[in-house]
Design a protein around this motif. Structure first.
Motif, PDB file in Angstrom:
ATOM      1  N   GLY A  30       0.868  -1.126   0.148  1.00  0.00           N
ATOM      2  CA  GLY A  30      -0.060   0.095  -0.068  1.00  0.00           C
ATOM      3  C   GLY A  30       0.788   1.163   0.097  1.00  0.00           C
ATOM      4  N   ARG A  31       1.953   1.136  -0.299  1.00  0.00           N
ATOM      5  CA  ARG A  31       2.977   2.396  -0.360  1.00  0.00           C
ATOM      6  C   ARG A  31       3.616   2.308  -1.991  1.00  0.00           C
ATOM      7  N   ALA A  32       4.291   3.587  -2.364  1.00  0.00           N
ATOM      8  CA  ALA A  32       4.753   3.520  -3.472  1.00  0.00           C
ATOM      9  C   ALA A  32       5.725   4.819  -3.474  1.00  0.00           C
ATOM     10  N   LEU A  33       6.788   4.613  -4.486  1.00  0.00           N
ATOM     11  CA  LEU A  33       7.720   5.728  -4.485  1.00  0.00           C
ATOM     12  C   LEU A  33       7.921   5.912  -6.044  1.00  0.00           C
ATOM     13  N   LEU A  34       7.615   7.135  -6.339  1.00  0.00           N
ATOM     14  CA  LEU A  34       7.658   7.436  -7.877  1.00  0.00           C
ATOM     15  C   LEU A  34       8.746   8.472  -8.111  1.00  0.00           C
ATOM     16  N   ARG A  35       9.367   8.532  -9.415  1.00  0.00           N
ATOM     17  CA  ARG A  35      10.242   9.463  -9.675  1.00  0.00           C
ATOM     18  C   ARG A  35       9.834  10.207 -10.975  1.00  0.00           C
ATOM     19  N   LEU A  36       9.657  11.445 -10.964  1.00  0.00           N
ATOM     20  CA  LEU A  36       9.410  12.298 -12.311  1.00  0.00           C
ATOM     21  C   LEU A  36      10.681  13.004 -12.660  1.00  0.00           C
ATOM     22  N   PRO A  37      11.577  12.583 -13.604  1.00  0.00           N
ATOM     23  CA  PRO A  37      12.879  13.278 -14.059  1.00  0.00           C
ATOM     24  C   PRO A  37      12.446  14.770 -14.448  1.00  0.00           C
ATOM     25  N   ALA A  64      -0.307   3.404  -7.863  1.00  0.00           N
ATOM     26  CA  ALA A  64       0.875   2.615  -7.863  1.00  0.00           C
ATOM     27  C   ALA A  64       0.597   1.952  -6.450  1.00  0.00           C
ATOM     28  N   ALA A  65       0.219   2.831  -5.203  1.00  0.00           N
ATOM     29  CA  ALA A  65       0.022   2.381  -4.182  1.00  0.00           C
ATOM     30  C   ALA A  65      -0.959   1.279  -4.112  1.00  0.00           C
ATOM     31  N   LEU A  66      -2.000   1.429  -4.731  1.00  0.00           N
ATOM     32  CA  LEU A  66      -3.272   0.298  -4.755  1.00  0.00           C
ATOM     33  C   LEU A  66      -3.004  -0.570  -5.649  1.00  0.00           C
ATOM     34  N   LEU A  67      -2.081  -0.533  -6.993  1.00  0.00           N
ATOM     35  CA  LEU A  67      -1.676  -1.608  -7.493  1.00  0.00           C
ATOM     36  C   LEU A  67      -0.860  -2.756  -6.696  1.00  0.00           C
ATOM     37  N   SER A  68       0.044  -1.962  -5.754  1.00  0.00           N
ATOM     38  CA  SER A  68       0.898  -3.079  -4.881  1.00  0.00           C
ATOM     39  C   SER A  68       0.039  -3.697  -3.819  1.00  0.00           C
ATOM     40  N   ARG A  99       0.983   6.621   0.224  1.00  0.00           N
ATOM     41  CA  ARG A  99       0.663   5.485   0.981  1.00  0.00           C
ATOM     42  C   ARG A  99      -1.195   5.685   1.114  1.00  0.00           C
ATOM     43  N   ILE A 100      -1.679   4.330   1.337  1.00  0.00           N
ATOM     44  CA  ILE A 100      -2.831   4.101   1.537  1.00  0.00           C
ATOM     45  C   ILE A 100      -3.202   4.289   2.954  1.00  0.00           C
ATOM     46  N   VAL A 101      -4.183   5.230   3.341  1.00  0.00           N
ATOM     47  CA  VAL A 101      -4.325   5.330   4.858  1.00  0.00           C
ATOM     48  C   VAL A 101      -5.456   4.523   5.340  1.00  0.00           C
ATOM     49  N   LYS A 102      -6.589   4.328   4.256  1.00  0.00           N
ATOM     50  CA  LYS A 102      -7.523   3.680   4.867  1.00  0.00           C
ATOM     51  C   LYS A 102      -8.241   2.849   3.398  1.00  0.00           C
TER      52      LYS A 102
END
Length: 137
Positions: A30-37, A64-68, A99-102
């Motif tokens: 429920g967490r994700a880290l993305l980078r925009l160049p 992305a957090a949901l897809l995880s 991050r997904i809180v709920k």
């Protein structure tokens, strides 16, 4: 699901993420880290990344957090997004931590922080609600 496969799902679902070169650095639990160049096309006057680009990055990070949590199968859609611009994000690159809180049966509530790469200071704080689309609808 590995990160490359998830990024392919994201880029199919949001082609603009591919055009902007969005990178998926982490996604799990429920967490994700993305980078925009850095990309001159995304700058506004003042040499900082535009609000629409930052909001788009935040939205993709939440997905992305949901897809995880759903092994890459999620048709949920953004219902609301509250964006607080705290300071300029600079000219790039930018990191988005979601991050997904709920997570409920019908709605998902999340939070995203965006910051210039190399800085610990948040530039943008986003809260968002997504409507869960049940399979078969």
């Amino acid at each position: 699901m590995d990160l490359d496969t998830m990024l392919a799902v994201i880029r199919r679902g949001v082609p603009l993420a591919g055009e902007w070169g969005v990178e998926l650095l982490e996604a799990a639990d429920g967490r994700a880290l993305l980078r925009l160049p850095a990309d001159a096309r995304l700058l506004r006057p003042g040499n900082t990344i535009s609000g629409p680009a930052l909001m788009g990055l935040a939205d993709v990070a939440m997905w992305a957090a949901l897809l995880s949590l759903t092994e890459g199968r999620d048709d949920s859609v953004t219902s609301t997004m509250t964006v607080n611009f705290l300071r300029p994000a600079g000219s790039g690159p930018v990191l988005a931590e979601a991050r997904i809180v709920k997570r409920g049966k019908r709605m998902v509530f999340g939070e995203i922080l965006l910051r210039a790469e190399g800085s610990e200071e948040p530039a943008v704080h986003v809260t968002t609600t997504w409507a869960v689309i049940a399979p078969g609808r």
